[in-house]
Every structure is written in C-alpha cells, then in structure tokens.
Design an enzyme around this catalytic site. Sequence first.
Site, PDB file in Angstrom:
ATOM      1  N   LYS A 126      -7.426   2.648 -19.768  1.00  0.00           N
ATOM      2  CA  LYS A 126      -7.514   3.647 -18.687  1.00  0.00           C
ATOM      3  C   LYS A 126      -6.329   4.606 -18.820  1.00  0.00           C
ATOM      4  O   LYS A 126      -5.253   4.207 -19.267  1.00  0.00           O
ATOM      5  CB  LYS A 126      -7.428   2.963 -17.318  1.00  0.00           C
ATOM      6  CG  LYS A 126      -8.568   2.018 -17.017  1.00  0.00           C
ATOM      7  CD  LYS A 126      -9.611   2.724 -16.161  1.00  0.00           C
ATOM      8  CE  LYS A 126     -10.801   1.827 -15.869  1.00  0.00           C
ATOM      9  NZ  LYS A 126     -10.441   0.727 -14.972  1.00  0.00           N
ATOM     10  N   HIS A 129      -1.990   7.303 -15.223  1.00  0.00           N
ATOM     11  CA  HIS A 129      -1.988   8.399 -14.253  1.00  0.00           C
ATOM     12  C   HIS A 129      -0.675   8.484 -13.471  1.00  0.00           C
ATOM     13  O   HIS A 129       0.236   7.664 -13.672  1.00  0.00           O
ATOM     14  CB  HIS A 129      -3.198   8.306 -13.327  1.00  0.00           C
ATOM     15  CG  HIS A 129      -3.277   7.005 -12.572  1.00  0.00           C
ATOM     16  ND1 HIS A 129      -2.385   6.678 -11.589  1.00  0.00           N
ATOM     17  CD2 HIS A 129      -4.141   5.968 -12.676  1.00  0.00           C
ATOM     18  CE1 HIS A 129      -2.703   5.492 -11.101  1.00  0.00           C
ATOM     19  NE2 HIS A 129      -3.754   5.029 -11.748  1.00  0.00           N
ATOM     20  N   HIS A 132       0.787   5.393 -11.751  1.00  0.00           N
ATOM     21  CA  HIS A 132       1.521   4.464 -12.615  1.00  0.00           C
ATOM     22  C   HIS A 132       2.892   5.024 -12.952  1.00  0.00           C
ATOM     23  O   HIS A 132       3.836   4.271 -13.188  1.00  0.00           O
ATOM     24  CB  HIS A 132       0.724   4.179 -13.896  1.00  0.00           C
ATOM     25  CG  HIS A 132      -0.473   3.329 -13.651  1.00  0.00           C
ATOM     26  ND1 HIS A 132      -1.743   3.690 -14.023  1.00  0.00           N
ATOM     27  CD2 HIS A 132      -0.597   2.137 -13.023  1.00  0.00           C
ATOM     28  CE1 HIS A 132      -2.594   2.746 -13.645  1.00  0.00           C
ATOM     29  NE2 HIS A 132      -1.923   1.799 -13.029  1.00  0.00           N
TER      30      HIS A 132
HETATM   31  N1  ARG Z   1      -2.759  -3.050 -13.000  1.00  0.00           N
HETATM   32  C1  ARG Z   1      -2.750  -2.890 -11.585  1.00  0.00           C
HETATM   33  C2  ARG Z   1      -3.173  -1.479 -11.206  1.00  0.00           C
HETATM   34  O1  ARG Z   1      -3.087  -0.584 -12.007  1.00  0.00           O
HETATM   35  C3  ARG Z   1      -1.410  -3.139 -10.984  1.00  0.00           C
HETATM   36  C4  ARG Z   1      -0.867  -4.507 -11.203  1.00  0.00           C
HETATM   37  C5  ARG Z   1       0.075  -4.889 -10.132  1.00  0.00           C
HETATM   38  N2  ARG Z   1       0.775  -6.102 -10.380  1.00  0.00           N
HETATM   39  C6  ARG Z   1       0.390  -7.325 -10.054  1.00  0.00           C
HETATM   40  N3  ARG Z   1       1.182  -8.322 -10.333  1.00  0.00           N
HETATM   41  N4  ARG Z   1      -0.732  -7.523  -9.426  1.00  0.00           N
HETATM   42  O2  ARG Z   1      -3.579  -1.261 -10.083  1.00  0.00           O
END
Ligand code: ARG
Length: 577
Positions: A126, A129, A132
């Site tokens: 993905k 963005h 992030h």
């Molecule tokens: N990959 C997830 C996202 O982009 C965020 C991960 C957050 N961290 C976790 N330990 N759940 O929304």
Amino acid sequence: MDFRKAVATKVSDITDLDLETVNRLVEIPPQDDMGDYAFPCFSLAKTMHKAPNMIAAELATNPSLAAPWISRVEAKGPYLNFFVDRGEYVREVLSEVLKDGLTYGQSSEGEGKTIIIEYSSPNIAKPFHVGHAFTTILGHSLARIYEKLGYKVVRMNHLGDYGTQFGKLITAYRLWGDEEALEANAITELLRIYVKFHEEEKNDPSLTTSARENFKKLEDGCEDEVKLWKRFRDLSLKEFQILYDRMGVSFDNYNGESYYSPLIPEIVDMLREKGLLEESEGAQVVKLDDKKLPPCIILKSDGTTIYASRDLASAKYRYDTYHFDKNIYVVGLPQALHFQQVFAVLEKMGMPYAKNCEHVGFGLVKFQNMKFSTREGNIVTLEDLLNESVAKTYEIIKANAETRNSGMSDEELHEIAEKVGLGAVIYTYVKAGRERDIVFSWDTMLDFEGDTAPYLIYTYARTKSILQKALASGISPVASGSDLLTKLSGDEEFACAKMIADLPDAIRKASASNEPFMVSRAVSQIARAFNRFYNNCSILSGDDEEIKVARLALCQCVCDCIELGTYLLGISVVDQM
Ligand code: ARG
C-alpha cells in the site's frame, strides 16, 4: 545551575514545604515587571494561618533569601517575585551550553531503562501516505528525545504484512500482474491489481473464493504462495527504505504482523487457561464489560486470527525480548479503542507490563489548496509531499541566492533545498500538539519568517556565518565561565538566555507527555529571541571588544541549541542558505 530549582530551594528552606512541592509551584510570571520566577503563597495559608498576601510580604524580607544571583525579592499580592541578577544568570546559562555543546540538555534520567517505540508501521503493498508520515516523524523524534535523556531505545516497525488482503493480491497478481511494472514500481503495481480485484470481484464471486484459498495456503506455509507474499513484502520494504533513508529514519526491528501469527496459539492457550475466552456468535472473545469496553475478538468464527491477537502476541514478544520499562505505540487516534482493548486484555491476563504500554495517538492530515501530481490516484503519498516541498524550496532559495549574488552552485542549492524542504514538512508535523489535526499549506510551511523549519534553519545559518566571519578575522567567543558573559545583561540578551535555559526542561516535558512540539516550541523561541537580539544589537561591528566576544559566545550557544533541537525533531540544518 538550575535557577528555578535554586529559587525553590530558597523558599523550601524558609517554609515547611518540601523542595519538590515548591518546585512544582514556582511559576514564570507573564510579565517582566513581576520578576523572573514567582512563588504563589496560597498553599502556605493553612499552616501559617495567615492570608497569602501577608505571607508574601513577610517572606520577601527574610534575609535568608539573599544570594549573589538574586538581585531582589518583592511581594506582589499573594506572590513572592524573584528578580535574578541578569549578568550572573546569563553567565550561568551560557556557560553550561559553552561547556556541553551539542550534549546540552542531556540527562541520565533514563539510565538503565529500556523504552520501545513502535512507529511508522506501514502496510505492505500500500502507498506510504501522509498519515504514516505522521507516525514516522513523531516516533523518530520521540526516539531521539528519549535517547537524549539516557534511555535505551528500541525502534520497532510493526509492518502490516499479514491478512486476507494478501490472498487477494496473490489471486490478482496471477491473473493480471505485470512483472516489469512490479520490479519498477512495486507499490503502484500492487495497488493497481488490488483495485482491479475489487472491481472484478463484484461480478465474479469465484475471485473471492480463490483469494480465500490463497490466503489459507499462505497461512499453511505453501511454498508458492509464501514466495509471492515474500516478494511483495521485500519489494514494498525496499520502497519504504528509500523514504526512510531520505529522512534519516531507521529501525532496530522490522517484525511485521506476520511474525506474530505463529505466536498466537500460546496466547490463546493462556487466555483459555485463565478462563478469559468466551464464545460469542461463533468467535472467541475476551469480554471487557468491567472496563466498559466492547469485547476483544481473539479468533474469528473460521478460526483465523485478527489484528488484536497479533498485537497481544507482539506485546508479549516485546517484553520477553527487551524487558521494556515502557512500550509506546505511535499510531493514529482512530485506533485508540483497539489499544484500550489490547491493554485491557493484557491486564486481565495478569501481564505485569500491561500498565507500561501506552498508545501515543495523533490527529488527521489535511491540505489547504494544494495540488499534487500523484501516482496513486487521490492518495497523497509522503514522497509526493516531500518532492513538492523540496521543489518549492529550491525556487525560493534560488531566487534569494540570485538577489544576494551568493555564488552558490546549483548543486549546493539542490542539496540545501532537499534539507530545508524536508525540514518544512517535518516541522509541520511536530509544531503543535500531536492530537490536533494538521493542515498543510505551502504559504505557511515555507514562510521564512514564520513558525517554520526554514525560519529555524535560516537562523542557524545566520549564527554560523557570524561565527565564521569572526573566526576569519581572528575573533573567538569567550569560554564557559568567563566573567565577560556577565556583560550580557541587556533585555534582548537576557531574553535569549532565558529561552536557552528552558530547553532542557522542554526536552524532559516532551518525553513525559510524548509531545515533540514542546521541543519545537522551545527551539523556535530561542530563534525568535536571537533574531530580536540580532536586529537590535550589533555583534561584530561594535567597538567594545569585550562585549563582542561575549556576544559571539551567545551566538555560539544559539547555534548549538538550534542544531541539537532540530536534530531531536529529525530536521537537518545547513550552514548557509
Ligand atoms: N499497519 C497499521 C496501519 O497502517 C498500523 C499498525 C499499528 N501498530 C500496531 N501495533 N497495531 O493502520
């Protein structure tokens, strides 16, 4: 010397309040004529059986309050106002910076403590963005802030590399994947086929079945599917890495969600043993009614695991591997409930580290009248934002350089634009409380006079050039402890010193609240104070040689403070612009 603490010590010595309490109560008055520090006497009224105004008047005349660094103490209403001796104060503050240089503000409060900071955590396949970017920039800054305070920091990137979408991607890639496009622009290609999958799926239910089967194969470790998934992961990570390198961001651990999948059965067993697992509509859940939270789903009705269970396994892994004192998740506010549930389950499981887990949330990212030529449909990626910012910065500094006839080469201008342009974006993310939404606007973020990175970097370059000019004519700043520093007692000089003195405390507060903006605010106040000084007082052109070398020392201190402060935010400075 910590003046605030010294004032607190004086007050504590002549009252029955302990130092810590007084230190907490000491205020910085809003106006200069109210002194430099103030102690409100309200909390003494009970024990002294007097009105706060009377107490203040009485304490003001206490001879024990005298000290060489206190010029006078006055009672004003219920406040005891302390005026410091400016010369002494400036000397104390600047001497510390002159002695410590870039290690100014460092402390040992975190010695022997390990803190995990999870940040960035983008999703494989993905686009990266601007949301992030928020976690990446905040986390990177917090990591540097905690390190400054002596903590051992473990930087974790909890990659989103698991889930049913990978079954879809495998199906889609086998049907429509373009090998060359994947090699050239993995994320763009993966997004293209992912979008196509969802379009085609509407009319072709066999795709749904195929995707489900492929995900099952992936979970079961079938070679071909694992190989494809791994390829998607590696190629995506390679693209993320380019961004990380560009921003100077790094991680100690890239275990994504997939890493924790095999560790879930252990968690499920523990939950079952403790009688916490209940069935609800076919799924296995942990009820959290007593915490006024919705149940946390651990296993779906088809037995597959979900996001939350991977987080439970990951928390345990983090503790078993690093024995953290604190485990921070820098993740957007929309996931607040998720983390409340995860931490609540850990607590119910009796995990002693549950209370040391913390969600550090942040707001949304918005744009004001900004157009991007985006590759990924209507998603603004961090790359787009950085490129655009650098290009605009280049135009500005190029025009400036031409007016000033600076003689900088085009290559130099590009190098400077890269740092300043990135800085402008980073600063926008860290300049206000993290829970507030961010609104990007070129006019605001590239305003060289505004509360921006270009302003800070420009001020830094100004101090550098003054110091270099002085050096070239054989003049160097006075050293730490010099009596000449007491000559810097003018309003502007004193104001600069005060802002510089605040920086270490701002760094501590930034860590305590996980708010890098406390550092950005402190640094920008130093820069503002310095420019006011610069505009009102000559540094190199005066006749008084003693004042010249003392002012140069002030210049050196500001230079170091901006450099170390921007470093803590993840922003790089340049020597000229
Ligand atoms: N990959 C997830 C996202 O982009 C965020 C991960 C957050 N961290 C976790 N330990 N759940 O929304």
